[in-house]
Write an enzyme that holds these catalytic residues in place. Structure first.
Site, mmCIF file in Angstrom:
data_model
loop_
_atom_site.group_PDB
_atom_site.id
_atom_site.type_symbol
_atom_site.label_atom_id
_atom_site.label_comp_id
_atom_site.label_asym_id
_atom_site.label_seq_id
_atom_site.Cartn_x
_atom_site.Cartn_y
_atom_site.Cartn_z
ATOM 1 N N LYS A 112 -3.087 4.818 4.130
ATOM 2 C CA LYS A 112 -3.843 5.201 2.944
ATOM 3 C C LYS A 112 -3.464 6.593 2.468
ATOM 4 C CE LYS A 112 -7.845 2.166 3.150
ATOM 5 N NZ LYS A 112 -9.305 2.067 3.249
ATOM 6 N N LYS A 192 0.095 -8.472 4.182
ATOM 7 C CA LYS A 192 -1.280 -8.886 4.452
ATOM 8 C C LYS A 192 -1.986 -9.210 3.138
ATOM 9 C CE LYS A 192 -4.446 -5.865 5.368
ATOM 10 N NZ LYS A 192 -5.322 -4.810 5.899
ATOM 11 N N LYS A 195 -6.668 -7.022 -1.770
ATOM 12 C CA LYS A 195 -7.039 -6.869 -3.175
ATOM 13 C C LYS A 195 -5.978 -6.078 -3.922
ATOM 14 C CE LYS A 195 -10.763 -6.318 -1.116
ATOM 15 N NZ LYS A 195 -12.067 -6.153 -0.468
HETATM 16 P P1 AMP Z 1 -11.771 -4.795 3.939
HETATM 17 O O1 AMP Z 1 -11.671 -5.677 2.763
HETATM 18 O O2 AMP Z 1 -10.562 -3.974 4.181
HETATM 19 O O3 AMP Z 1 -13.065 -3.994 3.988
HETATM 20 O O4 AMP Z 1 -11.807 -5.758 5.210
HETATM 21 C C1 AMP Z 1 -12.971 -6.427 5.602
HETATM 22 C C2 AMP Z 1 -12.735 -7.356 6.775
HETATM 23 O O5 AMP Z 1 -11.797 -8.374 6.436
HETATM 24 C C3 AMP Z 1 -12.165 -6.669 8.020
HETATM 25 O O6 AMP Z 1 -12.728 -7.240 9.171
HETATM 26 C C4 AMP Z 1 -10.703 -6.960 7.938
HETATM 27 O O7 AMP Z 1 -10.079 -6.944 9.204
HETATM 28 C C5 AMP Z 1 -10.707 -8.358 7.334
HETATM 29 N N1 AMP Z 1 -9.464 -8.614 6.572
HETATM 30 C C6 AMP Z 1 -9.092 -8.022 5.411
HETATM 31 N N2 AMP Z 1 -7.890 -8.496 5.003
HETATM 32 C C7 AMP Z 1 -7.512 -9.408 5.936
HETATM 33 C C8 AMP Z 1 -6.360 -10.264 6.084
HETATM 34 N N3 AMP Z 1 -5.374 -10.275 5.184
HETATM 35 N N4 AMP Z 1 -6.308 -11.065 7.172
HETATM 36 C C9 AMP Z 1 -7.318 -11.069 8.083
HETATM 37 N N5 AMP Z 1 -8.417 -10.299 7.995
HETATM 38 C C10 AMP Z 1 -8.523 -9.486 6.946
#
Ligand code: AMP
Ligand code: TRP
Length: 326
Positions: A112, A192, A195
């Site tokens: 980041k 990965k 968004k």
């Molecule tokens: P975030 O959107 O970064 O706040 O992520 C929220 C949750 O979703 C966390 O537990 C992340 O590890 C999971 N997560 C986000 N993107 C992925 C992905 N591409 N594959 C698996 N888990 C994800």
């Protein structure tokens, strides 16, 4: 006594299939067997540039998203991080036991700070300490997350250990629980799903939108023509079949791919139908929640009330141990 589970997602807009498979689907599995607390982590979301006017809507939408995905508020606690002030208070106490060097080597911090090089703040560096406070404030032992968060949970263990060594054993060392969808790749088959990369399928997308996105998604790169034999083991579409399709269907698709019996589009069609089937109730519940703002606010208020009570207890204990209570 049920073991306590804590997890959270940033209110950064849409919930996608990566969030769903990596985190939320695993949360739902724990609802009846664990004491589950799920948080909308707005204080984490503000560590990168954002639009303040959009934040209230995003928080409500995150709550609606959780509930739509099956995180039933009657069987768990859902709340907004900034509604419980003790998160930042505990994070400050933890700041005094965790070395800066531990934070500087966090992968997400490095990524980041490269991405937002004009905005490398203390908040961004301290992000994992706040996350440790989220978990330890409730003495949660299990943290269901995707693979990208495992390093942060390890740090929370370090924080608990260091605090306990210095001040006495107050905090359990939490463990990450990573399910089968630990790391979902985006439709590009490279990065990965996220968004910011716009390589995602949102959990609220219609069957038509799901098909439109899947139809151009990357498959086994070595399979160039319909008549080429494919390798499901290196195909991102097949990795999604593993998470959305029945065992029998997986076997048929894999066989068809290996023998060139079916083409990539046929394989995607089956996947699109299965994703659409699983997500249909999510989309419907999400739409139904649009007009139920009072209900959602009520869930969040009740959640903050319960969490505030637990949090005040933990803060008291921590302050007493640290010599801050008179
Ligand atoms: P975030 O959107 O970064 O706040 O992520 C929220 C949750 O979703 C966390 O537990 C992340 O590890 C999971 N997560 C986000 N993107 C992925 C992905 N591409 N594959 C698996 N888990 C994800
Ligand atoms: N950092 C997590 C993410 O981006 C969100 C998060 C904040 C979290 N606090 C948490 C996850 C506590 C689990 C437990 O995905």
């Amino acid at each position: 006594m049920k073991k306590r589970v804590f997890s959270g997602i940033q209110p950064s807009g849409i919930l996608h299939v990566g969030n769903y498979l990596g985190a939320i689907r695993n949360w739902v599995e724990l609802l009846d067997t664990h004491d589950c607390i799920f948080c909308i982590v707005d204080l984490h979301a503000i560590t990168v540039p954002y639009e303040p006017a959009e934040m209230p809507g995003r928080i409500l939408d995150a709550a609606a998203g959780y509930i739509a995905c099956g995180v039933d508020p009657a069987r768990c606690t859902i709340f907004v991080q900034s509604d419980v002030h003790e998160h930042t208070e505990l994070a400050w106490y933890f700041n005094t036991v965790i070395p800066v060097a531990y934070l500087e080597r966090m992968t997400q911090y490095k990524e980041k700070s490269a991405q937002f090089s004009e905005h490398v703040t203390m908040g961004l560096l301290d992000y994992p300490v706040l996350q440790a406070a989220d978990i330890l404030l409730y003495k949660a032992e299990i943290v269901p997350v995707g693979e990208d968060q495992v390093q942060h949970i390890e740090l929370a263990r370090d924080v608990a250990r260091k605090f306990n060594n210095r001040y006495g054993g107050i905090f359990p060392e939490p463990a990450a629980r990573v399910g089968s969808g630990a790391r979902i790749l985006g439709l590009d088959g490279q990065a990965k799903m996220s968004k910011t990369l716009d390589n995602y399928i949102a959990v609220t997308e219609t069957p038509e939108e799901i098909w439109r996105k899947l139809s151009t998604a990357v498959t086994d790169p070595a399979r160039k023509r319909r008549t080429d034999r494919g390798n499901p083991d290196v195909c991102n579409i097949f990795s999604l079949h593993r998470l959305f399709s029945s065992a029998g269907e997986q076997a048929r698709v894999a066989e068809g791919c290996r023998t060139a019996g079916i083409g990539c589009l046929d394989c995607k069609r089956i996947l699109a139908d299965n994703i659409a089937r699983e997500l249909a109730p999510v989309r419907e519940r999400h739409a139904a929640l649009k007009g139920k703002r009072d209900f959602i606010e009520g869930v969040l208020r009740e959640g903050a009330c319960r969490c505030g009570e637990i949090a005040r207890g933990t803060i008291r204990e921590a302050k007493a141990a640290m010599g801050l209570l008179r």
